[in-house]
Write a protein that holds these residues in place. Structure first.
Motif, PDB file in Angstrom:
ATOM      1  N   VAL A 124       4.532   3.606  13.007  1.00 42.83           N
ATOM      2  CA  VAL A 124       5.150   4.915  13.293  1.00 42.83           C
ATOM      3  C   VAL A 124       5.539   5.595  11.986  1.00 42.83           C
ATOM      4  N   ALA A 125       6.070   4.816  11.048  1.00 45.00           N
ATOM      5  CA  ALA A 125       6.476   5.384   9.747  1.00 45.00           C
ATOM      6  C   ALA A 125       5.278   5.972   9.022  1.00 45.00           C
ATOM      7  N   SER A 126       4.109   5.364   9.181  1.00 41.91           N
ATOM      8  CA  SER A 126       2.929   5.820   8.419  1.00 41.91           C
ATOM      9  C   SER A 126       2.485   7.218   8.846  1.00 41.91           C
ATOM     10  N   SER A 127       2.949   7.673  10.017  1.00 38.64           N
ATOM     11  CA  SER A 127       2.571   9.043  10.436  1.00 38.64           C
ATOM     12  C   SER A 127       3.510  10.077   9.806  1.00 38.64           C
ATOM     13  N   GLY A 128       4.565   9.585   9.148  1.00 37.54           N
ATOM     14  CA  GLY A 128       5.553  10.499   8.570  1.00 37.54           C
ATOM     15  C   GLY A 128       6.759  10.692   9.471  1.00 37.54           C
ATOM     16  N   ALA A 129       6.840   9.883  10.541  1.00 36.81           N
ATOM     17  CA  ALA A 129       7.981  10.016  11.473  1.00 36.81           C
ATOM     18  C   ALA A 129       9.260   9.563  10.776  1.00 36.81           C
ATOM     19  N   GLN A 153       0.260   5.698   0.578  1.00 32.61           N
ATOM     20  CA  GLN A 153       0.171   5.203   1.954  1.00 32.61           C
ATOM     21  C   GLN A 153      -0.665   6.121   2.827  1.00 32.61           C
ATOM     22  N   ARG A 154      -1.618   5.572   3.556  1.00 35.09           N
ATOM     23  CA  ARG A 154      -2.391   6.381   4.505  1.00 35.09           C
ATOM     24  C   ARG A 154      -1.895   6.091   5.913  1.00 35.09           C
ATOM     25  N   ILE A 155      -2.122   6.982   6.829  1.00 35.24           N
ATOM     26  CA  ILE A 155      -1.692   6.734   8.212  1.00 35.24           C
ATOM     27  C   ILE A 155      -2.428   5.511   8.741  1.00 35.24           C
ATOM     28  N   TYR A 156      -1.690   4.644   9.454  1.00 32.33           N
ATOM     29  CA  TYR A 156      -2.343   3.460  10.032  1.00 32.33           C
ATOM     30  C   TYR A 156      -3.264   3.942  11.138  1.00 32.33           C
ATOM     31  N   ARG A 157      -4.491   3.485  11.107  1.00 31.29           N
ATOM     32  CA  ARG A 157      -5.482   3.933  12.092  1.00 31.29           C
ATOM     33  C   ARG A 157      -6.342   2.736  12.469  1.00 31.29           C
ATOM     34  N   PRO A 158      -5.880   1.924  13.468  1.00 32.77           N
ATOM     35  CA  PRO A 158      -6.671   0.740  13.830  1.00 32.77           C
ATOM     36  C   PRO A 158      -8.074   1.145  14.297  1.00 32.77           C
ATOM     37  N   ARG A 159      -9.073   0.319  14.064  1.00 33.14           N
ATOM     38  CA  ARG A 159     -10.395   0.513  14.634  1.00 33.14           C
ATOM     39  C   ARG A 159     -10.556  -0.456  15.803  1.00 33.14           C
TER      40      ARG A 159
END
Ligand code: SDX
Length: 393
Positions: free
Chosen positions: A206-211, A370-376
């Motif tokens: 959640v933090a990785s989105s900038g929240a 840091q990049r937004i976490y984006r699972p594949r």
């Protein structure tokens, strides 16, 4: 082929990340917060100085400790409008649902601009969250049982203040004992962080989105609630009670687990990382023993827990799967002896884990790269197919 995705593609593409907060060696049973062994911290440190170690990177000196203590004390109470929320929850609301909702609501009071702009703002928000998570938990309990909400006191330690807010009344202060205060402090220290577990990974995601910090910690509370994670400390006691009420012997219960026709697990056993023992379980087992002796309490569930552990460790089904007691197996015995109601056990875990979540939120947020976490994923659904009008479906 999905192809291997390397670490530098960012966290969730591989399910791992770099962090400088907590180190675990699962084979050797090592757990260190910022390099300091958990055994030393559990024996020597208060929960708050452990929180400062996790969040700011070092154990505080006297001035740093005094400054953070002041921030905690000045931010321990709840705004009147926050207290009004308690009346709106149904009486059967689970304490974890109240905690996650109230932390989200707290953000509107603590961060009217929805984010802070500097280190000073972060320190204030960190202190407020650590202080108020405890106040919310105690106030939620008092509201649930229809007693007046108690205000925190300046002269008490973090653990003592929690017990005061839980069990004091306006006309009578709850007198805790050194053994109980020490046991609760140690419980909180042992739960303060644990690397990339499910709830901490949620906070980082959640933090990785900038929240903001509150939104991320509230998400962590919800992830912790699951019975395979923080909810296990309640499930262990329910399992031991089931055995104690004579419905099953420890051996019969283990046979049911091994039978696998039902989804019965040996709660409080097993861990994704620890493959020989969980160092926290070793500490908690000793602490439960010495605390109950010091308080002259005999808890039949402790005797049952010991028998279950002994049988399981001697049983190849569990040994071959490298299943050992984890942090949740003995922690509930301590919470019971303190007088914490069962439905608040996972809330106690959340209070302990809040500094770790804050530290991980900061580590993600401070990392400019840091990049937004984006699972594949590995797609296993239908291949391309035509849309059909309803008359032909
Ligand atoms: C916490 O990650 C963290 O660090 C978490 C935590 C933290 O501080 O944040 O340490 C806190 O969550 C501790 C764990 C609390 N949960 C429980 O006590 C619930 C019971 N434990 C299990 O559900 C399980 O052990 C987990 C969830 C803890 C770990 O799950 P894994 O790593 O996915 O293990 P697995 O399911 O792959 O199990 C491997 C084998 C399987 O058998 P096989 O299919 O290979 O034959 O072990 C078996 C499982 O069936 N197994 C169990 C078991 N745990 C695993 N069998 C019976 N009882 C169990 N508890």
């Amino acid at each position: 082929s999905t192809g291997l995705i390397t670490l530098d593609d960012g966290y969730a593409n591989t399910g791992s990340c770099t962090s400088a907060i907590t180190f675990i060696d699962g084979e050797k049973g090592i757990l260190r917060y910022r390099g300091i062994p958990i055994e030393d911290l559990a024996k020597n440190s208060s929960f708050i100085e452990t929180a400062e170690l996790l969040i700011f990177g070092d154990l505080p000196n006297a001035d740093e400790r005094a400054e953070f203590r002041y921030l905690l004390s000045e931010n321990s109470w709840l705004h009147r409008d926050m207290r009004n929320h308690f009346d709106a929850f149904p009486k059967n609301a689970h304490p974890m649902s109240i905690l996650s909702a109230m932390i989200s609501a707290l953000q509107s009071h603590d961060l009217p601009e929805h984010r802070f702009t500097d280190e000073k703002g972060f320190r204030l928000a960190a202190a407020s969250l650590i202080a108020k998570t405890r106040t919310i938990a105690a106030a939620s309990y008092k509201s649930h049982i229809g007693q007046p909400i108690m205000f925190p006191r300046y002269d008490l330690s973090y653990a003592e203040n929690f017990l005061h807010m839980m069990f004091s009344m306006p006309y009578r202060d709850f007198e805790t004992t050194p053994e109980v205060a020490h046991a609760l402090n140690m419980f909180l220290v042992l739960h303060a962080d644990h690397e990339q577990n499910c709830s901490t990974s949620t906070v980082r995601m959640v933090a990785s989105s900038g929240a903001n910090l509150y939104a991320s910690v509230s998400a962590g509370v919800n992830a912790l609630w699951g019975r395979l994670h923080g909810g296990a400390n309640m499930a262990v006691i329910e399992m031991l009670q089931q055995i104690h009420e004579g419905k099953l012997t420890p051996k019969k219960y283990l046979d049911l687990v091994k039978d696998r026709r039902s989804d019965i697990k040996l709660m409080g056993f097993g861990h994704r990382v620890y493959r020989n023992f969980d160092p926290r379980a070793v500490i908690l087992k000793d602490a439960a023993d010495s605390m109950l002796n010091a308080m002259h309490i005999t808890d039949p569930l402790l005797d049952i827990a010991r028998e279950v552990e002994q049988l399981a460790l001697a049983d190849d089904y569990f040994a071959s799967r490298r299943l050992y007691p984890n942090v949740d197996f003995y922690s509930g015995i301590i919470l019971r002896a303190i007088g914490i109601p069962l439905d608040m056990f996972t809330v106690m875990f959340a209070i302990g884990r809040t500094p770790g979540w804050i530290a991980h939120w900061k580590e993600v947020t401070d990392n400019a790269a840091q990049r937004i976490y984006r699972p594949r994923q590995i797609y296993v659904g239908p291949t391309e197919r035509a849309w059909l009008p309803r008359s032909e479906r």
